[in-house]
Design a protein around this motif. Structure first.
Motif, PDB file in Angstrom:
ATOM      1  N   ASN A   1       0.472  -1.009  -0.261  1.00  0.00           N
ATOM      2  CA  ASN A   1      -0.181  -0.020  -0.161  1.00  0.00           C
ATOM      3  C   ASN A   1       1.013   1.306   0.411  1.00  0.00           C
ATOM      4  O   ASN A   1       0.415   2.668  -0.550  1.00  0.00           O
ATOM      5  CB  ASN A   1      -1.022  -0.025   0.639  1.00  0.00           C
ATOM      6  N   PHE A   2       1.819   1.547   1.179  1.00  0.00           N
ATOM      7  CA  PHE A   2       3.025   2.314   0.822  1.00  0.00           C
ATOM      8  C   PHE A   2       3.450   2.494  -0.642  1.00  0.00           C
ATOM      9  O   PHE A   2       3.707   3.950  -1.520  1.00  0.00           O
ATOM     10  CB  PHE A   2       3.894   2.072   2.191  1.00  0.00           C
ATOM     11  N   LEU A   3       3.961   1.199  -1.241  1.00  0.00           N
ATOM     12  CA  LEU A   3       4.915   1.646  -2.477  1.00  0.00           C
ATOM     13  C   LEU A   3       3.644   2.039  -3.497  1.00  0.00           C
ATOM     14  O   LEU A   3       4.026   2.183  -4.541  1.00  0.00           O
ATOM     15  CB  LEU A   3       5.252  -0.384  -2.577  1.00  0.00           C
ATOM     16  N   SER A   4       2.566   1.392  -3.703  1.00  0.00           N
ATOM     17  CA  SER A   4       1.535   1.826  -3.794  1.00  0.00           C
ATOM     18  C   SER A   4       1.403   3.804  -4.331  1.00  0.00           C
ATOM     19  O   SER A   4       1.237   3.921  -6.212  1.00  0.00           O
ATOM     20  CB  SER A   4       0.405   0.700  -4.544  1.00  0.00           C
ATOM     21  N   GLY A   5       1.304   4.319  -3.573  1.00  0.00           N
ATOM     22  CA  GLY A   5       1.621   5.684  -3.405  1.00  0.00           C
ATOM     23  C   GLY A   5       1.968   6.021  -3.958  1.00  0.00           C
ATOM     24  O   GLY A   5       2.755   7.344  -4.764  1.00  0.00           O
ATOM     25  N   ALA A   6       4.124   5.763  -3.272  1.00  0.00           N
ATOM     26  CA  ALA A   6       5.216   6.025  -3.621  1.00  0.00           C
ATOM     27  C   ALA A   6       4.808   6.425  -5.573  1.00  0.00           C
ATOM     28  O   ALA A   6       5.773   6.908  -6.125  1.00  0.00           O
ATOM     29  CB  ALA A   6       6.245   5.191  -3.035  1.00  0.00           C
ATOM     30  N   VAL A   7       4.922   5.379  -6.031  1.00  0.00           N
ATOM     31  CA  VAL A   7       5.151   4.915  -7.662  1.00  0.00           C
ATOM     32  C   VAL A   7       4.059   5.867  -7.990  1.00  0.00           C
ATOM     33  O   VAL A   7       3.772   6.212  -9.247  1.00  0.00           O
ATOM     34  CB  VAL A   7       4.464   3.448  -7.482  1.00  0.00           C
ATOM     35  N   TYR A   8       2.861   5.730  -7.175  1.00  0.00           N
ATOM     36  CA  TYR A   8       2.128   7.101  -8.452  1.00  0.00           C
ATOM     37  C   TYR A   8       1.984   8.271  -7.567  1.00  0.00           C
ATOM     38  O   TYR A   8       2.299   9.247  -9.327  1.00  0.00           O
ATOM     39  CB  TYR A   8      -0.138   6.495  -7.658  1.00  0.00           C
ATOM     40  N   ALA A   9       2.902   8.583  -6.850  1.00  0.00           N
ATOM     41  CA  ALA A   9       3.270  10.382  -6.560  1.00  0.00           C
ATOM     42  C   ALA A   9       4.835  10.790  -7.474  1.00  0.00           C
ATOM     43  O   ALA A   9       4.263  11.335  -8.313  1.00  0.00           O
ATOM     44  CB  ALA A   9       3.420  10.233  -5.801  1.00  0.00           C
ATOM     45  N   LEU A  10       5.494   9.579  -7.852  1.00  0.00           N
ATOM     46  CA  LEU A  10       6.408   9.301  -8.771  1.00  0.00           C
ATOM     47  C   LEU A  10       6.805   8.717  -9.952  1.00  0.00           C
ATOM     48  O   LEU A  10       7.519   9.038 -10.665  1.00  0.00           O
ATOM     49  CB  LEU A  10       7.879   8.344  -8.705  1.00  0.00           C
ATOM     50  N   ASP A  11       5.041   9.183 -10.573  1.00  0.00           N
ATOM     51  CA  ASP A  11       4.317   8.694 -12.005  1.00  0.00           C
ATOM     52  C   ASP A  11       5.510   6.949 -12.496  1.00  0.00           C
ATOM     53  O   ASP A  11       5.731   7.219 -13.647  1.00  0.00           O
ATOM     54  CB  ASP A  11       5.113   9.664 -12.529  1.00  0.00           C
ATOM     55  N   GLY A  12       5.273   6.388 -11.599  1.00  0.00           N
ATOM     56  CA  GLY A  12       6.210   4.911 -12.024  1.00  0.00           C
ATOM     57  C   GLY A  12       5.135   4.120 -12.366  1.00  0.00           C
ATOM     58  O   GLY A  12       3.978   4.510 -12.404  1.00  0.00           O
ATOM     59  N   SER A  13       5.804   2.474 -12.035  1.00  0.00           N
ATOM     60  CA  SER A  13       4.719   2.059 -12.878  1.00  0.00           C
ATOM     61  C   SER A  13       5.103   0.782 -11.887  1.00  0.00           C
ATOM     62  O   SER A  13       5.941   0.145 -10.907  1.00  0.00           O
ATOM     63  CB  SER A  13       4.726   0.999 -14.025  1.00  0.00           C
ATOM     64  N   MET A  14       3.695  -0.785 -11.120  1.00  0.00           N
ATOM     65  CA  MET A  14       4.212  -1.181 -10.051  1.00  0.00           C
ATOM     66  C   MET A  14       3.896  -2.476 -11.109  1.00  0.00           C
ATOM     67  O   MET A  14       2.487  -2.646 -11.932  1.00  0.00           O
ATOM     68  CB  MET A  14       3.432  -1.100  -9.648  1.00  0.00           C
ATOM     69  N   GLN A  15       4.330  -4.025 -11.262  1.00  0.00           N
ATOM     70  CA  GLN A  15       3.966  -5.015 -11.662  1.00  0.00           C
ATOM     71  C   GLN A  15       4.329  -6.147 -10.722  1.00  0.00           C
ATOM     72  O   GLN A  15       5.312  -6.458 -10.403  1.00  0.00           O
ATOM     73  CB  GLN A  15       4.934  -5.350 -13.171  1.00  0.00           C
ATOM     74  N   LYS A  16       3.196  -6.526 -10.784  1.00  0.00           N
ATOM     75  CA  LYS A  16       3.497  -8.549  -9.617  1.00  0.00           C
ATOM     76  C   LYS A  16       4.586  -9.498 -11.099  1.00  0.00           C
ATOM     77  O   LYS A  16       4.391  -9.542 -12.305  1.00  0.00           O
ATOM     78  CB  LYS A  16       2.391  -8.812  -9.705  1.00  0.00           C
ATOM     79  N   VAL A  17       5.649  -9.858 -10.321  1.00  0.00           N
ATOM     80  CA  VAL A  17       6.772 -11.085 -11.209  1.00  0.00           C
ATOM     81  C   VAL A  17       6.151 -11.799 -10.451  1.00  0.00           C
ATOM     82  O   VAL A  17       5.786 -13.069 -11.625  1.00  0.00           O
ATOM     83  CB  VAL A  17       7.545 -10.575 -10.839  1.00  0.00           C
ATOM     84  N   SER A  18       5.157 -12.736  -9.282  1.00  0.00           N
ATOM     85  CA  SER A  18       5.716 -13.518  -9.316  1.00  0.00           C
ATOM     86  C   SER A  18       4.482 -13.601  -7.550  1.00  0.00           C
ATOM     87  O   SER A  18       4.510 -12.242  -7.147  1.00  0.00           O
ATOM     88  CB  SER A  18       6.146 -14.673  -9.447  1.00  0.00           C
ATOM     89  N   ASN A  19       4.173 -14.691  -7.083  1.00  0.00           N
ATOM     90  CA  ASN A  19       3.155 -14.341  -5.873  1.00  0.00           C
ATOM     91  C   ASN A  19       4.133 -13.894  -4.699  1.00  0.00           C
ATOM     92  O   ASN A  19       5.225 -14.301  -4.734  1.00  0.00           O
ATOM     93  CB  ASN A  19       2.653 -15.922  -5.694  1.00  0.00           C
ATOM     94  N   GLY A  20       4.087 -12.621  -4.850  1.00  0.00           N
ATOM     95  CA  GLY A  20       5.060 -11.985  -3.106  1.00  0.00           C
ATOM     96  C   GLY A  20       5.651 -11.992  -4.063  1.00  0.00           C
ATOM     97  O   GLY A  20       6.495 -10.899  -2.916  1.00  0.00           O
ATOM     98  N   ILE A  21       6.440 -10.842  -5.210  1.00  0.00           N
ATOM     99  CA  ILE A  21       7.520 -10.196  -5.819  1.00  0.00           C
ATOM    100  C   ILE A  21       7.089  -9.455  -6.847  1.00  0.00           C
ATOM    101  O   ILE A  21       6.440  -9.694  -7.214  1.00  0.00           O
ATOM    102  CB  ILE A  21       8.245 -11.803  -6.441  1.00  0.00           C
TER     103      ILE A  21
ATOM    104  N   ASN B   1      10.874   6.830 -15.828  1.00  0.00           N
ATOM    105  CA  ASN B   1      11.874   6.872 -17.450  1.00  0.00           C
ATOM    106  C   ASN B   1      12.031   5.083 -17.332  1.00  0.00           C
ATOM    107  O   ASN B   1      12.820   5.473 -18.465  1.00  0.00           O
ATOM    108  CB  ASN B   1      13.773   7.182 -16.551  1.00  0.00           C
ATOM    109  N   VAL B   2      11.598   4.409 -16.976  1.00  0.00           N
ATOM    110  CA  VAL B   2      12.081   2.897 -16.798  1.00  0.00           C
ATOM    111  C   VAL B   2      10.601   2.343 -17.729  1.00  0.00           C
ATOM    112  O   VAL B   2       9.727   2.127 -16.969  1.00  0.00           O
ATOM    113  CB  VAL B   2      12.564   2.152 -15.874  1.00  0.00           C
ATOM    114  N   GLY B   3      10.638   1.077 -18.008  1.00  0.00           N
ATOM    115  CA  GLY B   3       9.459   0.992 -19.827  1.00  0.00           C
ATOM    116  C   GLY B   3       9.677  -0.231 -18.774  1.00  0.00           C
ATOM    117  O   GLY B   3      10.794  -1.201 -18.435  1.00  0.00           O
ATOM    118  N   ILE B   4       8.194  -1.513 -18.468  1.00  0.00           N
ATOM    119  CA  ILE B   4       8.266  -2.455 -18.053  1.00  0.00           C
ATOM    120  C   ILE B   4       7.049  -3.480 -19.302  1.00  0.00           C
ATOM    121  O   ILE B   4       6.483  -2.867 -19.829  1.00  0.00           O
ATOM    122  CB  ILE B   4       7.526  -2.860 -17.176  1.00  0.00           C
ATOM    123  N   MET B   5       7.787  -4.742 -20.111  1.00  0.00           N
ATOM    124  CA  MET B   5       7.775  -4.865 -21.017  1.00  0.00           C
ATOM    125  C   MET B   5       6.767  -6.464 -20.300  1.00  0.00           C
ATOM    126  O   MET B   5       7.783  -6.946 -19.464  1.00  0.00           O
ATOM    127  CB  MET B   5       8.635  -5.466 -22.115  1.00  0.00           C
ATOM    128  N   GLY B   6       6.253  -7.174 -20.532  1.00  0.00           N
ATOM    129  CA  GLY B   6       4.634  -7.951 -21.077  1.00  0.00           C
ATOM    130  C   GLY B   6       3.884  -7.256 -19.201  1.00  0.00           C
ATOM    131  O   GLY B   6       3.874  -6.822 -18.567  1.00  0.00           O
TER     132      GLY B   6
END
Length: 142
Positions: free
Chosen positions: A95-115, A122-127
Motif C-alpha cells: 500500500n505504501f509503495l503503491s502511493g510512492a509509485v503513483y506520486a513518482l509517475d512510476g509503475s508497479m508490476q507483479k512478477v510472481s506471488n509475493g514478488i 524513466n523505465v518501461g516494463i514489458m510484459g
C-alpha cells in the motif's frame, strides 16, 4: 560570361589588376560543413556508458518501505521480495509503495506471488501480468 572574359584578359595581361575580385564558388557540402562546425558546441551525446542498476530488496519490516521508495526517487527500478514477510506487513508495504509509485509517475508490476517490480517513470516494463493480478491478487490465499 563577363567573368570568363575578365579572367582571359587578366591572363593575357590586358586587364587592370585593381578592383578585380575573384569569386570562389562554395559547394553545398562545404556550406553544410561550415554550418555544422559552428554548432558543435550545441551537440549533446545521448549515448552514455552508465548502466542502469536494478535494486533487489527483501524487506524485513514496514520500516524498509521508505528505503525502497528512496531507490525509486533516485530513478532505480526495484524488485521487492515479500515472500518471507507476514501477510499483514506485506500488504502495508505494498500500500505504501503503491502511493510512492503513483506520486513518482512510476509503475508497479507483479512478477510472481509475493514478488513485485517497481519502476520509476524513466523505465518501461514489458510484459503484462495484469490479468493474472486481477484474477489472483498480489497475495494468493494460503
Amino acid at each position: 560570361m563577363s567573368n570568363f572574359m575578365d579572367k582571359v584578359t587578366n591572363f593575357l595581361g590586358l586587364g587592370g589588376e585593381e578592383g578585380i575580385e575573384e569569386e570562389v564558388p562554395v559547394m553545398p557540402a562545404e556550406r553544410e560543413e561550415a554550418r555544422m562546425s559552428s554548432k558543435k558546441n550545441k551537440v549533446v551525446n545521448i549515448h552514455t556508458t552508465t548502466q542502469l542498476k536494478v535494486v533487489i530488496i527483501q524487506p524485513t519490516s514496514y520500516a524498509d518501505s521508505q528505503e525502497i521508495a528512496d531507490h525509486l526517487k533516485s530513478k532505480k527500478p526495484v524488485v521487492v521480495n515479500l515472500e518471507k514477510l507476514d501477510k499483514e506487513i506485506a500488504i502495508k508495504i505494498v500500500n505504501f509503495l503503491s502511493g510512492a509509485v503513483y506520486a513518482l509517475d512510476g509503475s508497479m508490476q507483479k512478477v510472481s506471488n509475493g514478488i513485485i517490480l517497481l519502476a520509476p517513470y524513466n523505465v518501461g516494463i514489458m510484459g503484462d501480468f495484469g490479468e493474472e493480478l486481477k484474477m489472483h491478487g498480489l497475495f494468493d490465499n494460503e
